[in-house]
Design a protein around this motif. Structure first.
Motif, PDB file in Angstrom:
ATOM      1  N   TYR A  87       0.837  -1.208   0.000  1.00 53.30           N
ATOM      2  CA  TYR A  87       0.000   0.000   0.000  1.00 53.30           C
ATOM      3  C   TYR A  87       0.874   1.260   0.000  1.00 53.30           C
ATOM      4  CZ  TYR A  87      -4.851  -1.562   1.037  1.00 53.30           C
ATOM      5  OH  TYR A  87      -6.124  -2.065   0.987  1.00 53.30           O
ATOM      6  N   LEU A  88       1.870   1.285   0.879  1.00 56.28           N
ATOM      7  CA  LEU A  88       2.684   2.501   1.015  1.00 56.28           C
ATOM      8  C   LEU A  88       3.411   2.779  -0.296  1.00 56.28           C
ATOM      9  CD1 LEU A  88       4.114   2.026   4.622  1.00 56.28           C
ATOM     10  CD2 LEU A  88       1.977   3.100   3.885  1.00 56.28           C
ATOM     11  N   LYS A 146      12.398   1.571  -0.373  1.00 52.59           N
ATOM     12  CA  LYS A 146      12.396   1.077   1.011  1.00 52.59           C
ATOM     13  C   LYS A 146      11.149   0.230   1.292  1.00 52.59           C
ATOM     14  CE  LYS A 146      15.725   3.828   3.299  1.00 52.59           C
ATOM     15  NZ  LYS A 146      16.102   4.984   2.444  1.00 52.59           N
ATOM     16  N   ALA A 147      10.012   0.643   0.736  1.00 46.20           N
ATOM     17  CA  ALA A 147       8.784  -0.143   0.937  1.00 46.20           C
ATOM     18  C   ALA A 147       8.918  -1.525   0.282  1.00 46.20           C
ATOM     19  CB  ALA A 147       7.573   0.602   0.370  1.00 46.20           C
ATOM     20  N   HIS A 148       9.535  -1.565  -0.886  1.00 44.16           N
ATOM     21  CA  HIS A 148       9.794  -2.863  -1.530  1.00 44.16           C
ATOM     22  C   HIS A 148      10.714  -3.717  -0.655  1.00 44.16           C
ATOM     23  CE1 HIS A 148       7.601  -2.330  -5.104  1.00 44.16           C
ATOM     24  NE2 HIS A 148       8.559  -2.227  -6.009  1.00 44.16           N
ATOM     25  N   VAL A 176      -2.326   3.393   7.762  1.00 43.92           N
ATOM     26  CA  VAL A 176      -1.753   2.057   7.576  1.00 43.92           C
ATOM     27  C   VAL A 176      -0.322   2.015   8.106  1.00 43.92           C
ATOM     28  CG1 VAL A 176      -1.041   0.366   5.825  1.00 43.92           C
ATOM     29  CG2 VAL A 176      -3.290   1.482   5.661  1.00 43.92           C
ATOM     30  N   ALA A 177       0.471   3.031   7.786  1.00 45.30           N
ATOM     31  CA  ALA A 177       1.878   3.044   8.219  1.00 45.30           C
ATOM     32  C   ALA A 177       1.970   3.069   9.743  1.00 45.30           C
ATOM     33  CB  ALA A 177       2.611   4.236   7.611  1.00 45.30           C
ATOM     34  N   ASP A 178       1.161   3.914  10.383  1.00 45.23           N
ATOM     35  CA  ASP A 178       1.205   3.986  11.846  1.00 45.23           C
ATOM     36  C   ASP A 178       0.759   2.658  12.467  1.00 45.23           C
ATOM     37  OD1 ASP A 178       2.092   6.547  11.555  1.00 45.23           O
ATOM     38  OD2 ASP A 178       0.247   7.529  12.257  1.00 45.23           O
ATOM     39  N   SER A 179      -0.251   2.022  11.865  1.00 47.34           N
ATOM     40  CA  SER A 179      -0.722   0.731  12.389  1.00 47.34           C
ATOM     41  C   SER A 179       0.352  -0.331  12.237  1.00 47.34           C
ATOM     42  CB  SER A 179      -1.989   0.286  11.656  1.00 47.34           C
ATOM     43  OG  SER A 179      -2.980   1.292  11.714  1.00 47.34           O
ATOM     44  N   MET A 180       1.074  -0.284  11.119  1.00 45.23           N
ATOM     45  CA  MET A 180       2.129  -1.276  10.884  1.00 45.23           C
ATOM     46  C   MET A 180       3.211  -1.203  11.955  1.00 45.23           C
ATOM     47  SD  MET A 180       2.397  -0.818   6.766  1.00 45.23           S
ATOM     48  CE  MET A 180       3.871  -1.785   6.482  1.00 45.23           C
ATOM     49  N   ALA A 181       3.467   0.014  12.459  1.00 44.40           N
ATOM     50  CA  ALA A 181       4.490   0.160  13.496  1.00 44.40           C
ATOM     51  C   ALA A 181       4.078  -0.575  14.768  1.00 44.40           C
ATOM     52  CB  ALA A 181       4.745   1.640  13.773  1.00 44.40           C
TER      53      ALA A 181
END
Ligand code: NFE
Ligand code: MG
Length: 520
Positions: free
Chosen positions: A101-102, A179-181, A395-400
């Motif tokens: 997603y990111l 970096k996301a990859h 999504v990014a914050d949840s992933m952390a």
């Protein structure tokens, strides 16, 4: 009366043609045509069901992780283990899909859509030390204008300074996508077309090392989203406020829900997900529960043999009929309860907002307050960009949080036996919207496999009742200043983040000619 034909639309994935009839400077009607014919659903017939994980990912290099997830959920359900995936497996699946997603949202804003609002050629006159701007400047000086021109020249309104910064961010965004990859590859082996998400769970085990490697990259991307991506979207919104008033679409929104928060509920439509399933309508913005039995694919205006009244994907068929009377696209027309639904980040965020999700309400209300805009402003071309950026942050914050919930040493996978006969359904959300896979297994082999993909919803042609698809509706009524330079139309089409590679994933039976096409 004039006719504007944009073929192909550039800076999207795949081959899309848009035809608009313009009268007195206003679009009277529009047609969206998927001009690409390829194929997956029939390739899968007769194969080992587990091949679906590998093969469906090849539908697209941008969102293979969505297809990996949909096929794994589909097979989990067919194998009777949908409620048995260990937490490590569930969380690592979420982390891989989240990484995708990111990557995808940053790609869409900076490398596909922002150039409609940012004048990248301004970098040609840059005199200063910024290495990113100098690299773009040298690129232009060498005459390598490929990604930037030809273009429909917009009414560029950003101040020179904000415009220049946005060009520099174009270059930084490439680094964020890399970096996301890398994050995805840490758990999935590689990207694109990773091997990490499989029926039963995942193939990799979490280690402290991998968790740390994942987290520092994620934190860099979170910082980029907070300090670059969202401010840039808000800057564009501030200068192009009238784009909150155009490109609305059908006004009905659908989400299957995505990112499983618990793995014990076998019914995917009822599963607790970070972004919940449901539908909302612009008329009241109230949430309705999702009922997957209400999905149909209709083909009256598609180059496929008619099946009366449309078919549920579990009974879906793919029978090409090029040259069919009244047809104008290789896309089918997915409909929900007979109505035209838009899918994507805006639909997901609206469903969550309507269901009162606190985090989503905080993000959306905060952004709208900064812009002094009402919630209905989201139902627009700019609203799609805002929803996508805010979703990236959520999504990014949840992933952390999720990555720290992984438990090294605990299981990631639940073993199963291949059934001789079974049916399955996998509902999730790819970056671009609702993604469903359906399977029927007979004699241990795939008897039927159907994918209903986000861009098929959004770029669909008219349905059996003649209702235009979401993109077609979004173009109706739009004012076009100059028919030779219809930048208003491409801005609206790109706000949907279409991917025709995904949308047209059908195949002809071996050896049959599909007819000839001239690209005009
Ligand atoms: Ni080819 Fe895809 C996504 C899927 S869109 S990008 O996201 O599924 O139709
Ligand atoms: Mg399909």
């Amino acid at each position: 009366v004039g006719r504007i034909i944009i073929d192909p639309i550039t800076r999207i994935e795949g081959h899309l043609k848009i035809e608009a009839v313009v009268e007195d400077g206003e679009v009277k009607e529009a047609r969206s045509t998927g001009t690409l014919f390829r194929g997956f659903e029939l390739i899968l017939k007769g194969r080992d069901p587990r091949d679906a994980q590998r093969i469906t990912q090849r539908i697209c290099g941008v969102c293979p992780t969505g297809h990996a997830m949909a096929s794994a959920l589909n097979l989990d359900s067919a194998f009777g283990i949908a409620d048995k995936i260990p937490d490590n497996g569930r969380i690592m699946r979420n982390l891989m899909l989240g990484s995708n997603y990111l990557q995808s949202h940053i790609l869409h804003f900076y490398h596909l859509a922002a150039l409609d609002y940012v004048d990248v050629t301004a970098a040609a006159g840059y005199e200063g030390p910024d290495p990113a701007l100098n690299s773009v400047k040298r690129f232009i000086e060498r005459g390598e204008l490929g990604p930037f021109v030809p273009r429909y020249e917009g009414d560029y309104r950003l101040s020179p300074e904000v415009n220049r910064q946005a060009v520099a961010h174009y270059v930084r965004a490439l680094d964020m996508r890399r970096k996301a990859h890398e994050m995805l590859a840490l758990f999935g082996g590689k990207m694109p077309h990773s091997v990490g998400i499989v029926p039963g769970g995942v193939t990799e085990v979490p280690t402290v090392d991998k968790i740390a490697s994942f987290l520092w990259r994620l934190n860099e991307i979170r910082d980029f989203i907070d300090t670059v991506y969202i401010p840039d979207v808000l800057a564009v919104a501030g200068s192009y406020g009238d784009h909150f008033g155009i490109g609305r679409g059908s006004g009905d929104y659908l989400s299957y829900g995505v990112f499983d928060m618990d793995g014990r509920e076998a019914n995917l439509a009822k599963r607790d997900r970070l972004l919940p399933s449901g539908t909302v309508s612009a008329a009241d913005l109230r949430p309705n529960a999702l009922d997957a039995a209400k999905i149909r694919e209709e083909v009256r205006h598609s180059w496929f043999a008619d099946s009366s009244g449309g078919r549920h994907p579990s009974q879906g068929e793919t029978s090409p009929q090029p040259g069919k009377d009244g047809a104008y696209s290789w896309l089918k027309s997915p409909r929900y309860d007979g109505r035209v639904h838009e899918v994507g980040p805006l639909a997901r965020m609206l469903v969550a907002y309507a269901r009162g999700d606190e985090k989503v309400k905080g993000l959306i209300d905060g952004a709208l307050a900064q812009l002094g805009a009402p919630v209905t402003a989201l139902l627009s071309a700019l609203g799609r960009h805002a929803a996508r950026a805010l979703e990236a942050k959520l999504v990014a914050d949840s992933m952390a949080d999720w990555v720290l919930q992984l438990k090294p040493g605990e299981p990631v996978y639940f073993d199963y036996e291949l059934p001789e006969e079974a049916e399955g359904m996998g509902l999730t959300e790819a970056a671009r919207g609702a993604l469903g896979h359906w399977i029927a297994i007979k004699d241990g082999r795939i008897a039927n496999y159907q994918c209903v993909v986000p861009t098929t919803w959004n770029a669909s042609p008219r349905d059996d009742r003649g209702q235009p698809g979401p993109i077609e509706q979004a173009l109706q009524g739009v004012k076009v200043r100059d028919e030779e330079n219809p930048f208003e139309l491409v801005r609206i089409v790109r706000s949907f983040d279409p991917c025709l590679a995904c949308a047209v994933h059908l195949v002809t039976p071996k050896g049959r000619s599909l007819g000839e096409f001239r690209v005009s």
